[in-house]
Design a protein around this motif. Structure first.
Motif, PDB file in Angstrom:
ATOM      1  N   ALA A 330       0.827  -1.205   0.000  1.00  0.00           N
ATOM      2  CA  ALA A 330       0.000   0.000   0.000  1.00  0.00           C
ATOM      3  C   ALA A 330       0.864   1.259   0.000  1.00  0.00           C
ATOM      4  N   ILE A 331       1.937   1.261   0.796  1.00  0.00           N
ATOM      5  CA  ILE A 331       2.849   2.404   0.818  1.00  0.00           C
ATOM      6  C   ILE A 331       3.491   2.598  -0.554  1.00  0.00           C
ATOM      7  N   SER A 332       3.895   1.484  -1.183  1.00  0.00           N
ATOM      8  CA  SER A 332       4.513   1.567  -2.507  1.00  0.00           C
ATOM      9  C   SER A 332       3.544   2.160  -3.530  1.00  0.00           C
ATOM     10  N   GLN A 333       2.316   1.642  -3.569  1.00  0.00           N
ATOM     11  CA  GLN A 333       1.328   2.148  -4.527  1.00  0.00           C
ATOM     12  C   GLN A 333       0.915   3.580  -4.184  1.00  0.00           C
ATOM     13  N   HIS A 334       0.927   3.896  -2.905  1.00  0.00           N
ATOM     14  CA  HIS A 334       0.644   5.258  -2.454  1.00  0.00           C
ATOM     15  C   HIS A 334       1.669   6.226  -3.032  1.00  0.00           C
ATOM     16  N   ASN A 335       2.935   5.843  -2.928  1.00  0.00           N
ATOM     17  CA  ASN A 335       4.016   6.681  -3.465  1.00  0.00           C
ATOM     18  C   ASN A 335       4.011   6.694  -4.992  1.00  0.00           C
ATOM     19  N   GLN A 336       3.701   5.536  -5.588  1.00  0.00           N
ATOM     20  CA  GLN A 336       3.618   5.477  -7.053  1.00  0.00           C
ATOM     21  C   GLN A 336       2.536   6.422  -7.573  1.00  0.00           C
ATOM     22  N   SER A 337       1.437   6.502  -6.851  1.00  0.00           N
ATOM     23  CA  SER A 337       0.341   7.395  -7.263  1.00  0.00           C
ATOM     24  C   SER A 337       0.804   8.845  -7.280  1.00  0.00           C
ATOM     25  N   ARG A 338       1.574   9.226  -6.259  1.00  0.00           N
ATOM     26  CA  ARG A 338       2.084  10.596  -6.217  1.00  0.00           C
ATOM     27  C   ARG A 338       3.029  10.854  -7.383  1.00  0.00           C
ATOM     28  N   ILE A 339       3.930   9.894  -7.639  1.00  0.00           N
ATOM     29  CA  ILE A 339       4.887  10.052  -8.746  1.00  0.00           C
ATOM     30  C   ILE A 339       4.138  10.183 -10.066  1.00  0.00           C
ATOM     31  N   ALA A 340       3.152   9.285 -10.269  1.00  0.00           N
ATOM     32  CA  ALA A 340       2.390   9.316 -11.517  1.00  0.00           C
ATOM     33  C   ALA A 340       1.612  10.621 -11.657  1.00  0.00           C
ATOM     34  N   TYR A 341       1.038  11.085 -10.560  1.00  0.00           N
ATOM     35  CA  TYR A 341       0.260  12.332 -10.583  1.00  0.00           C
ATOM     36  C   TYR A 341       1.147  13.510 -10.986  1.00  0.00           C
ATOM     37  N   ASN A 342       2.317  13.604 -10.373  1.00  0.00           N
ATOM     38  CA  ASN A 342       3.225  14.706 -10.688  1.00  0.00           C
ATOM     39  C   ASN A 342       3.713  14.636 -12.132  1.00  0.00           C
ATOM     40  N   THR A 343       3.978  13.414 -12.605  1.00  0.00           N
ATOM     41  CA  THR A 343       4.420  13.249 -14.003  1.00  0.00           C
ATOM     42  C   THR A 343       3.322  13.662 -14.962  1.00  0.00           C
ATOM     43  N   GLN A 344       2.083  13.233 -14.676  1.00  0.00           N
ATOM     44  CA  GLN A 344       0.975  13.599 -15.559  1.00  0.00           C
ATOM     45  C   GLN A 344       0.731  15.105 -15.535  1.00  0.00           C
ATOM     46  N   ALA A 345       0.975  15.747 -14.395  1.00  0.00           N
ATOM     47  CA  ALA A 345       0.809  17.201 -14.306  1.00  0.00           C
ATOM     48  C   ALA A 345       1.805  17.906 -15.227  1.00  0.00           C
ATOM     49  N   LYS A 346       3.043  17.426 -15.229  1.00  0.00           N
ATOM     50  CA  LYS A 346       4.055  18.002 -16.129  1.00  0.00           C
ATOM     51  C   LYS A 346       3.678  17.767 -17.587  1.00  0.00           C
ATOM     52  N   ASN A 347       3.275  16.517 -17.881  1.00  0.00           N
ATOM     53  CA  ASN A 347       2.908  16.197 -19.257  1.00  0.00           C
ATOM     54  C   ASN A 347       1.710  17.014 -19.723  1.00  0.00           C
ATOM     55  N   LEU A 348       0.763  17.200 -18.822  1.00  0.00           N
ATOM     56  CA  LEU A 348      -0.444  17.952 -19.178  1.00  0.00           C
ATOM     57  C   LEU A 348      -0.102  19.413 -19.470  1.00  0.00           C
ATOM     58  N   LYS A 349       0.802  19.971 -18.699  1.00  0.00           N
ATOM     59  CA  LYS A 349       1.218  21.347 -18.941  1.00  0.00           C
ATOM     60  C   LYS A 349       1.869  21.481 -20.322  1.00  0.00           C
ATOM     61  N   GLN A 350       2.715  20.523 -20.651  1.00  0.00           N
ATOM     62  CA  GLN A 350       3.377  20.561 -21.954  1.00  0.00           C
ATOM     63  C   GLN A 350       2.379  20.358 -23.086  1.00  0.00           C
ATOM     64  N   ALA A 351       1.364  19.498 -22.851  1.00  0.00           N
ATOM     65  CA  ALA A 351       0.349  19.286 -23.880  1.00  0.00           C
ATOM     66  C   ALA A 351      -0.457  20.564 -24.105  1.00  0.00           C
ATOM     67  N   LYS A 352      -0.753  21.270 -23.023  1.00  0.00           N
ATOM     68  CA  LYS A 352      -1.494  22.522 -23.162  1.00  0.00           C
ATOM     69  C   LYS A 352      -0.638  23.578 -23.868  1.00  0.00           C
TER      70      LYS A 352
END
Length: 405
Positions: A330-352
């Motif tokens: 659960a801790i691993s997936q919890h941290n993975q979710s944060r990493i994925a969220y931050n990565t998608q935020a960067k990607n979304l900014k670049q897409a915009k």
């Protein structure tokens, strides 16, 4: 600085309100859920067994009539009436009550486990409902964006800078998004039924869901210290204690039992002679002791209790390993979710940013609608992935809370 503080305060208030809403649903579920009510009835039944434990053997009453009356010096015995009461050894009833109490304590822990599991199920369903609604909103926003692109394409077709094929591609993409949105609505209806069933409410009852959720920048430190207090482990401690109380009861039951009684024999007066105490009835107090000489039964029960305690310790160790593994995952997936969220935020900014470049190109008279669709598809992908990351983050948070809080 002042504006930043205001924003932080608003975010805190919003997060608190969401947590309060979810907790209200959890409280409602724990009050109404039939499974919890069944566990509570089991506990009440176990508590009643404490009263049941306060018993002594039945009083024995016997009566007999002499068909052939035995003659004695003072007269003939006509009948025999007896009363006898056996009593357990000192402390046996207390040991029995202690054992019943320990079994009731075990049932109480089962209630705590059931409530925790129900809270986890309600939380996970709640976050799934949020994710479905959030994805629908993302799709709706992208449908509106494609409508804007469609109008641009139609304008470009009129001036000969785009073909009708570009318009059809945009319309096809809108149809696909509309389909996904409708499929998500079916998923929402099904999950709504799951959620309301957990609360034991009508399947179509209205559910208040937050319109926006974000992953906080900083998490509190999660450690395994609280795992030792998880009811799933405490259950084995209570079971171990119940076996210990069972052994104390077994030792008491292996001791002698004492009986007290009295026999009454009515005697007829003699008419052929007049001895002293002629016709005097007989009253005979009695004491009896029941000794378990052949006590293999009690020795066997003691051995079984010893083996049972060893079994419980091994079961607890195994369950601890399972919970520790679940916590680590659960801790691993919890941290993975944060990493994925931050990565998608960067990607979304670049897409915009790429989207803005395309719009500026349109203003200069050049636009490639294939690029528009590619960027829009990427943007949609990143936004949906962000929603899934948020969903996973909070679902794992609920699981972590189940394990250590």
């Amino acid at each position: 600085m002042k504006n930043t503080l205001i924003i932080l305060c608003l975010l805190f208030v919003s997060a608190f309100a969401k947590a309060q809403q979810l907790q209200a649903y959890i409280d409602e579920a724990q009050s109404n859920n039939p499974d919890i009510q069944a566990f509570e009835l089991r506990y009440n039944r176990a508590e009643e067994k404490v009263n049941e434990a306060d018993w002594i053997p039945n009083t024995e009453i016997s009566a007999g009539y002499f068909l052939s009356t035995p003659e004695t010096r003072t007269g003939a015995q006509r009948a025999r009436i007896g009363v006898k009461q056996m009593l357990p050894w000192f402390g046996t009833i207390t040991a029995r009550e202690n054992y019943a109490t320990s079994m009731a304590d075990t049932e109480y822990v089962e209630i705590a486990i059931a409530k925790r599991k129900l809270a986890l199920s309600v939380s996970q369903s709640y976050y799934r409902l949020y994710a479905i609604r959030a994805k629908q909103e993302v799709l709706e926003e992208n449908i509106q964006l494609l409508n804007t692109y469609e109008r641009l394409a139609l304008t470009s077709v009129e001036v000969g800078k785009a073909s009708a094929v570009d318009v059809l591609r945009l319309q096809i993409r809108q149809n696909e998004m509309q389909q996904k949105k409708e499929v998500l609505e079916e998923e929402f209806i099904a999950e709504q039924t799951v959620f309301n069933n957990l609360l034991n409410k009508e399947k179509n009852a209205l559910i208040t869901i937050p319109t926006e959720m974000n992953i906080p920048e900083i998490d509190s430190i999660k450690t395994l210290e609280g795992l030792a207090l998880n009811p799933e482990l405490l259950k084995y401690d209570k079971l171990y204690e119940s076996v210990a109380q069972s052994e104390l009861l077994n030792q008491r039951e292996g001791l002698p039992t004492i009986g007290f009684g009295v026999d009454y024999l009515p005697v007829s007066e003699r008419t052929d002679a007049f001895p002293s105490d002629n016709g005097k009835d007989i009253l005979m107090p009695m004491v009896s002791v029941s000794i378990p000489i052949f006590n293999n039964r009690y020795k066997s029960i003691s051995k079984q209790n010893e083996l049972r305690q060893q079994e419980i310790n091994l079961q607890k160790d195994e369950r601890l390993n399972v919970l520790e593994s679940a916590f680590a995952k659960a801790i691993s997936q919890h941290n993975q979710s944060r990493i994925a969220y931050n990565t998608q935020a960067k990607n979304l900014k670049q897409a915009k940013d790429a989207e803005q470049i395309l719009i500026k190109n349109y203003e200069t008279g050049t636009i490639d609608f294939n690029d528009v669709l590619d960027i829009q598809e990427l943007q949609l992908k990143f936004e949906l992935n962000q929603v899934e990351s948020i969903q996973m983050y909070y679902i794992q948070s609920a699981l972590i809370n189940y394990l250590i809080n």
